[in-house]
Design an enzyme around this catalytic site. Structure first.
Site, short mmCIF file in Angstrom:
data_model
loop_
_atom_site.label_atom_id
_atom_site.label_comp_id
_atom_site.label_asym_id
_atom_site.label_seq_id
_atom_site.Cartn_x
_atom_site.Cartn_y
_atom_site.Cartn_z
N ASP A 163 3.69 -1.55 0.48
CA ASP A 163 3.86 -0.27 -0.22
C ASP A 163 4.18 -0.47 -1.70
O ASP A 163 4.02 0.46 -2.49
CB ASP A 163 4.97 0.53 0.45
CG ASP A 163 5.05 1.96 -0.07
OD1 ASP A 163 4.01 2.63 -0.09
OD2 ASP A 163 6.15 2.39 -0.47
N MET A 215 6.94 9.44 -1.05
CA MET A 215 6.32 10.10 -2.20
C MET A 215 5.66 9.11 -3.17
O MET A 215 5.09 9.53 -4.17
CB MET A 215 7.37 10.92 -2.96
CG MET A 215 7.94 12.08 -2.18
SD MET A 215 6.67 13.31 -1.75
CE MET A 215 6.18 13.85 -3.39
N ARG A 216 5.76 7.82 -2.89
CA ARG A 216 5.20 6.86 -3.84
C ARG A 216 3.69 7.03 -3.97
O ARG A 216 3.13 6.85 -5.05
CB ARG A 216 5.55 5.43 -3.41
CG ARG A 216 5.06 4.38 -4.39
CD ARG A 216 5.53 2.99 -4.04
NE ARG A 216 6.93 2.80 -4.42
CZ ARG A 216 7.89 2.52 -3.57
NH1 ARG A 216 7.62 2.39 -2.28
NH2 ARG A 216 9.13 2.34 -3.97
N ALA A 217 3.02 7.39 -2.88
CA ALA A 217 1.57 7.55 -2.93
C ALA A 217 1.17 8.66 -3.90
O ALA A 217 0.20 8.52 -4.66
CB ALA A 217 1.02 7.84 -1.53
#
Length: 726
Positions: free
Chosen positions: A199, A280-282
């Site tokens: 990730d 929420m990183r995406a």
């Protein structure tokens, strides 16, 4: 200001044939390092490392404080820099560094080393910077990142998250900035990445060698030309390199002015929600990637095609739910989501027309290459044009664009209906073979340990002496000092203080006084599966449950950082279906394709296992094996098949191989043959139900049958009685 030059001659980035997705992912990170790096997945020999090393030559030079080992920026030096504080000092400009992290690097090599002896005796922080300091404001490249040791992965994650590296040694602390562009390459056949590290990579791309003969010819010609004359070859591509370097600089300047409208942002949010990515990183990575794509095309507005391309780069590795899921994205679903979530922007510019001739930084062509708002060859998003580039191509230029590789099929699951052939019994006869059946849904298994204390590679299965874990004692350093055991060091130095002339405060410490901590943690093992695929196991529902159990054990091996291998036996012999490897995906693929039928040559399977383990012991003597035999214990074929199987089991037991027999026998009448086999192996037998971690009848015990903490004496007695009854 002084300038330092890089004298090395790397293979030019622009000379690499094809690999458009990889090229685009690397260039977007060069424009916007905040994207978070790129992970390149692909087979060996596809120019992964060559392109990454060529990227460093295209990155803009950086200004650093002269003499600072930590690359502090002259205008804003790090206040905690170990070489600081920096006053009004001369600045120098140097090329962006690309630092390679070897798979076998030590912790001190990564984060730096602190001289503990000088720190204790002189109170001096003598710090030798590591690779994280070298990579600050540059590129950190990890080849074969999936093979990196767990403790190095943890340190890398911490530095990537905080933008700083901390070195702690018994109360002595050093901190320095460590912000870098993380680039990793890997071959999925050798194992997958931990989800936490996966990730951390902003983008991921899949690469494969082209099947187009013209492209392959171009690759060979260029490589041979480079090997014959590296300097001359680089000179022939100097103009292309310069143009691409200038275009990256222009895109960096334009990036702050690119507008991410509400409509594009809604599409990003809807896409991430539709594909059920975690966290929420995406969303953030997609937004940064779409913005960088617009800047790369010389635009100040993010368009729907930017959002689509950003999704293809940022989401495939984030939608996986287990290591057997193939990375990828359903592009038809992506198009539907983008169409449904697309709406008119509040400013009324729902589908903007191409900007005027003076709108881009380079006039009507949209870029220094002269393409129509495109990449190195003028195509959209950095891809080469379909009808020729802006300049005459070399004679060995690549052919048509490589088509996108199809997404690999996922292993079949039990819920996929299997149709029985009309009039054919569920179980095949001795000479019949059935096609492969799907596995039931995998489940969480109990931990199966190898008894004793090992010294193998770091992992999460069996007890071992490791560099990380709980402290169990102290010893004199064996080579370079590892983790200092402060109490033992003080105890060793205390009796000698008077003879060493100590008359005041402080402790006089000599090198002979130093003691390092002895630690106990967990190691990874070689888990070798020996799977019965004979006719006695061929009933469809039964074999599906067996495959589900093996699939669950494969998933457990992945989580515990084991190597795995697989032997199958049926008919007249045994086959090494999967040589020992770190790729559980390969194991799952072999399992999904496994047919059944024929006799049960149990002895052949055990003898093949003995040979495989003998060879692996010579290759990696510190990695202890765990043999998992999945069978109902029956043996057929030849004279005295059961006796031969037990003698083969005795051979394995004599070699000290820890073993578990997964008893697949079903039905009201049980012969107990799997239990007898387990006793001959010197191991233990568990049923398919007991293999489940959440099963009522599951007992937590080692492969020797000894209980560990939390075991119930009543449960142990009941299990013993059940085995006797069987």
């Amino acid at each position: 200001m002084t300038t330092t030059q890089n004298p090395t001659r790397q293979y030019p980035f622009t000379a690499v044939v094809g690999m458009d997705d990889m090229r685009l992912g690397l260039l977007l990170n060069a424009i916007s390092p905040a994207i978070g790096g790129v992970l390149v997945r692909g087979e060996k020999g596809t120019a992964k490392s060559t392109m990454v090393r060529g990227l460093a030559e295209l990155m803009p030079a950086v200004d650093v404080v002269a003499g600072c080992r930590f690359s502090c920026a002259p205008g804003a030096p790090d206040p905690a820099c170990p070489d600081g504080p920096h006053g009004a000092t001369e600045a120098e400009r140097r090329p962006t560094r690309m630092v390679e992290l070897p798979v076998g690097a030590s912790e001190d090599r990564l984060v730096g080393a602190l001289d503990i002896e000088r720190a204790l005796s002189e109170g001096v922080k003598a710090f030798e910077p590591g690779l994280l300091a070298d990579a600050h404001r540059g590129v950190l490249y990890v080849d074969e990142v999936n093979l990196l040791h767990d403790h190095l992965v943890d340190l890398l994650l911490d530095a990537a998250a905080m933008g700083a590296s901390y070195v702690e040694r018994e109360g002595v602390s050093v901190r320095h900035a460590a912000r870098f562009l993380l680039v990793g390459t890997m071959n999925p056949e050798e194992g997958e990445l931990r989800p936490q590290l996966l990730d951390r990579f902003g983008l991921t791309v899949e690469v494969a060698a082209s099947r187009d003969p013209e492209q392959r010819v171009a690759v060979v010609r260029r490589r041979l030309a480079y090997d014959d004359d590296p300097a001359g070859f680089a000179a022939r591509w100097a103009d292309e390199e310069r143009q691409l370097r200038e275009r990256i600089a222009l895109a960096r300047e334009l990036l702050p002015r690119v507008r991410l409208g509400d409509a594009a942002l809604r599409q990003i949010a809807a896409t991430c929600a539709a594909f059920e990515v975690d966290g929420m990183r995406a969303d953030i990575v997609m937004a940064r990637t779409a913005t960088a794509l617009a800047a790369w095309d010389g635009r100040t507005e993010v368009r729907p095609e930017d959002v689509r391309q950003a999704a293809l780069l940022a989401l495939p590795h984030r939608r996986r739910r287990n290591p057997f899921d193939a990375p990828g994205l359903d592009e038809d679903k992506l198009d539907r989501v983008l169409e449904e979530s697309g709406g008119q922007d509040p400013d009324g510019d729902d589908d903007p027309e191409p900007e005027g001739p003076d709108s881009g930084p380079d006039g009507p062509d949209g870029g220094p290459d002269g393409g129509p708002g495109g990449g190195p060859g003028g195509g959209p998003g950095g891809l080469p044009p379909q009808d020729g580039g802006p300049r005459e191509q070399p004679a060995d230029a690549p052919g048509p664009q490589m088509p996108r590789q199809p997404e690999p099929e996922r292993p079949a699951r039990a819920e996929e209906p299997e149709r029985e052939p009309a009039g054919e019994p569920a179980a095949s006869g001795p000479g019949r073979e059935q096609a492969a059946v799907g596995a039931t849904e995998p489940f969480r298994t109990r931990r199966l340990d190898v008894p004793g204390l090992g010294e193998g590679a770091d992992g999460r299965r069996s007890r071992a002496r490791t560099a990380h874990g709980r402290t169990t004692g102290a010893r004199r350093p064996q080579g370079a000092l590892g983790k200092l055991h402060l109490a033992a060091t003080v105890q060793a130095a205390a009796p000698h203080q008077w003879t060493r002339g100590r008359r005041g405060p402080g402790l006089v410490v000599r090198r002979d006084d130093l003691r390092e901590a002895v630690r106990e943690g967990r190691e990874g093992n070689l888990v070798l599966f020996v799977v019965d695929a004979s006719g006695s196991m061929a009933a469809r529902k039964r074999m599906g449950a067996v495959k589900g159990a093996v699939l669950s054990l494969l998933l457990d091996a992945y989580q515990r950082r084991d190597k795995i291998g697989m032997i199958t036996f049926r008919g007249s012999g045994a086959e090494l279906a999967l040589p020992p490897t770190s790729s559980v995906e390969a194991g799952a693929a072999r399992l999904a394709q496994l047919p059944t039928g024929g006799r049960t040559p149990l002895s052949e399977g055990l003898l093949r296992a003995h040979e495989v383990l003998r060879v692996e012991r010579m290759r990696d003597p510190s990695r202890r094996p765990l043999l998992v035999v999945v069978t109902d214990g029956r043996a057929t074929g030849g004279p005295d098949p059961l006796g031969r199987a037990h003698r083969a089991a005795g051979l394995l037991a004599g070699g000290g191989v820890a073993s578990v027999v997964v008893d697949c026998e079903a039905g009201p009448v049980r012969l107990g043959l799997a239990g007898e086999l387990a006793r001959e192996l010197g191991g233990t037998a568990v049923t398919l139900d007991e293999l489940r971690a959440d099963s009522v009848s599951a007992l937590v015990r080692t492969v020797q049958g000894r209980p560990v903490r939390g075991g119930s004496s009543a449960g142990r007695d009941r299990d013993h009685v059940n085995r006797k009854a069987a």
